[in-house]
Design a protein around this motif. Structure first.
Motif, PDB file in Angstrom:
ATOM      1  N   VAL A  50       0.833  -1.194   0.000  1.00 13.49           N
ATOM      2  CA  VAL A  50       0.000   0.000   0.000  1.00 13.49           C
ATOM      3  C   VAL A  50       0.876   1.254   0.000  1.00 13.49           C
ATOM      4  N   ALA A  51       1.817   1.312   0.924  1.00 14.87           N
ATOM      5  CA  ALA A  51       2.697   2.478   1.029  1.00 14.87           C
ATOM      6  C   ALA A  51       3.927   2.100   1.839  1.00 14.87           C
ATOM      7  N   ALA A  52       5.008   2.803   1.590  1.00 14.80           N
ATOM      8  CA  ALA A  52       6.250   2.535   2.315  1.00 14.80           C
ATOM      9  C   ALA A  52       7.007   3.826   2.555  1.00 14.80           C
ATOM     10  N   LEU A  53       7.710   3.843   3.678  1.00 14.71           N
ATOM     11  CA  LEU A  53       8.532   4.995   4.031  1.00 14.71           C
ATOM     12  C   LEU A  53       9.969   4.512   4.183  1.00 14.71           C
ATOM     13  N   HIS A  54      10.869   5.060   3.366  1.00 13.66           N
ATOM     14  CA  HIS A  54      12.269   4.658   3.358  1.00 13.66           C
ATOM     15  C   HIS A  54      13.046   5.554   4.315  1.00 13.66           C
ATOM     16  N   ASN A  55      13.572   4.975   5.366  1.00 18.24           N
ATOM     17  CA  ASN A  55      14.214   5.779   6.400  1.00 18.24           C
ATOM     18  C   ASN A  55      15.455   6.506   5.903  1.00 18.24           C
ATOM     19  N   GLY A  56      16.302   5.793   5.155  1.00 19.02           N
ATOM     20  CA  GLY A  56      17.588   6.368   4.781  1.00 19.02           C
ATOM     21  C   GLY A  56      17.489   7.595   3.884  1.00 19.02           C
ATOM     22  N   VAL A  57      16.648   7.534   2.890  1.00 18.38           N
ATOM     23  CA  VAL A  57      16.541   8.631   1.919  1.00 18.38           C
ATOM     24  C   VAL A  57      15.322   9.496   2.167  1.00 18.38           C
ATOM     25  N   GLY A  58      14.491   9.083   3.102  1.00 19.19           N
ATOM     26  CA  GLY A  58      13.296   9.867   3.393  1.00 19.19           C
ATOM     27  C   GLY A  58      12.258   9.807   2.301  1.00 19.19           C
ATOM     28  N   ALA A  59      12.347   8.830   1.413  1.00 13.42           N
ATOM     29  CA  ALA A  59      11.409   8.721   0.302  1.00 13.42           C
ATOM     30  C   ALA A  59      10.159   7.964   0.723  1.00 13.42           C
ATOM     31  N   ILE A  60       9.086   8.229   0.001  1.00 11.30           N
ATOM     32  CA  ILE A  60       7.810   7.555   0.230  1.00 11.30           C
ATOM     33  C   ILE A  60       7.319   6.965  -1.086  1.00 11.30           C
ATOM     34  N   ASP A  61       6.854   5.748  -1.015  1.00 17.13           N
ATOM     35  CA  ASP A  61       6.251   5.094  -2.167  1.00 17.13           C
ATOM     36  C   ASP A  61       4.802   4.762  -1.859  1.00 17.13           C
ATOM     37  N   TYR A  62       3.975   4.847  -2.893  1.00 15.04           N
ATOM     38  CA  TYR A  62       2.576   4.450  -2.781  1.00 15.04           C
ATOM     39  C   TYR A  62       2.230   3.492  -3.903  1.00 15.04           C
ATOM     40  N   GLY A  63       1.417   2.519  -3.579  1.00 11.08           N
ATOM     41  CA  GLY A  63       0.886   1.661  -4.610  1.00 11.08           C
ATOM     42  C   GLY A  63      -0.210   2.396  -5.362  1.00 11.08           C
ATOM     43  N   ASP A  64      -0.531   1.895  -6.551  1.00 14.84           N
ATOM     44  CA  ASP A  64      -1.606   2.513  -7.335  1.00 14.84           C
ATOM     45  C   ASP A  64      -2.917   2.503  -6.556  1.00 14.84           C
ATOM     46  N   ASN A  65      -3.035   1.553  -5.641  1.00 16.25           N
ATOM     47  CA  ASN A  65      -4.260   1.446  -4.856  1.00 16.25           C
ATOM     48  C   ASN A  65      -4.392   2.538  -3.799  1.00 16.25           C
ATOM     49  N   ALA A  66      -3.309   3.303  -3.609  1.00 20.52           N
ATOM     50  CA  ALA A  66      -3.323   4.292  -2.529  1.00 20.52           C
ATOM     51  C   ALA A  66      -3.071   5.725  -2.982  1.00 20.52           C
ATOM     52  N   LYS A  67      -2.532   5.881  -4.160  1.00 23.61           N
ATOM     53  CA  LYS A  67      -2.130   7.223  -4.610  1.00 23.61           C
ATOM     54  C   LYS A  67      -3.299   8.203  -4.611  1.00 23.61           C
ATOM     55  N   GLY A  68      -3.044   9.342  -3.996  1.00 24.96           N
ATOM     56  CA  GLY A  68      -4.047  10.397  -3.963  1.00 24.96           C
ATOM     57  C   GLY A  68      -5.080  10.263  -2.862  1.00 24.96           C
ATOM     58  N   ARG A  69      -5.112   9.098  -2.185  1.00 30.28           N
ATOM     59  CA  ARG A  69      -6.126   8.878  -1.145  1.00 30.28           C
ATOM     60  C   ARG A  69      -5.522   8.566   0.219  1.00 30.28           C
ATOM     61  N   PHE A  70      -4.367   7.935   0.226  1.00 33.70           N
ATOM     62  CA  PHE A  70      -3.742   7.514   1.476  1.00 33.70           C
ATOM     63  C   PHE A  70      -2.475   8.309   1.710  1.00 33.70           C
ATOM     64  N   ALA A  71      -2.117   8.454   2.976  1.00 31.27           N
ATOM     65  CA  ALA A  71      -0.873   9.128   3.329  1.00 31.27           C
ATOM     66  C   ALA A  71      -0.190   8.374   4.453  1.00 31.27           C
ATOM     67  N   ILE A  72       1.073   8.037   4.231  1.00 29.48           N
ATOM     68  CA  ILE A  72       1.856   7.334   5.241  1.00 29.48           C
ATOM     69  C   ILE A  72       2.733   8.333   5.974  1.00 29.48           C
ATOM     70  N   SER A  73       2.885   8.127   7.264  1.00 29.54           N
ATOM     71  CA  SER A  73       3.730   9.030   8.037  1.00 29.54           C
ATOM     72  C   SER A  73       4.307   8.275   9.223  1.00 29.54           C
ATOM     73  N   ARG A  74       5.327   8.872   9.802  1.00 24.40           N
ATOM     74  CA  ARG A  74       5.991   8.231  10.934  1.00 24.40           C
ATOM     75  C   ARG A  74       5.963   9.165  12.130  1.00 24.40           C
ATOM     76  N   ASP A  75       5.634   8.617  13.266  1.00 27.14           N
ATOM     77  CA  ASP A  75       5.674   9.348  14.526  1.00 27.14           C
ATOM     78  C   ASP A  75       6.876   8.837  15.312  1.00 27.14           C
ATOM     79  N   THR A  76       7.990   9.570  15.236  1.00 28.39           N
ATOM     80  CA  THR A  76       9.209   9.099  15.877  1.00 28.39           C
ATOM     81  C   THR A  76       9.114   9.102  17.397  1.00 28.39           C
TER      82      THR A  76
END
Length: 130
Positions: A50-76
């Motif tokens: 669905v979505a992924a957050l890459h720690n090292g580069v700070g990048a975010i990926d979304y699957g086609d099933n989530a783009k525009g509707r879902f948002a991933i975030s991290r609470d450190t």
């Protein structure tokens, strides 16, 4: 060993919103290869990213099933991974899992492959009614 605990799943009507959270314990995603992700699996279907957050580069990926509707975030502060979902439809009904692991792209690993992850939570159920 890492422990992941998802929460926030519920039954909602189409068009509604939900916020999922995954608290990670006994594991710190600090390495440059570390990835934290959300997957889902509906009955009779394969687990899909669905979505992924890459720690090292700070990048975010979304699957086609989530783009525009879902948002991933991290609470450190809580060592948690959240997924805000909006405009839900019946195709979003599934068990949602969070996962963490170290990604090795040079070995063919991609963020949306379940085999790329080492640790998984037990899942939280999302049901969307028409």
């Amino acid at each position: 060993q890492a422990q992941l605990m998802e929460s926030g799943g519920d039954s909602v009507q189409a068009g509604g919103s939900l916020r999922l959270s995954c608290v990670v314990s006994e594991y710190s995603c600090t390495g440059r290869r570390c990835v934290m992700a959300w997957f889902r699996q509906a009955p009779g279907k394969e687990r899909e990213g669905v979505a992924a957050l890459h720690n090292g580069v700070g990048a975010i990926d979304y699957g086609d099933n989530a783009k525009g509707r879902f948002a991933i975030s991290r609470d450190t502060t809580k060592n948690a991974l959240d997924l805000q979902m909006t405009d839900l439809n019946s195709e979003d009904s599934a068990m949602y899992f969070c996962a963490v692991g170290a990604l090795f792209p040079e070995s063919g690993a991609t963020w949306d492959r379940p085999s790329s992850y080492t640790y998984w939570g037990q899942g939280t159920q999302v049901t969307v009614s028409p």
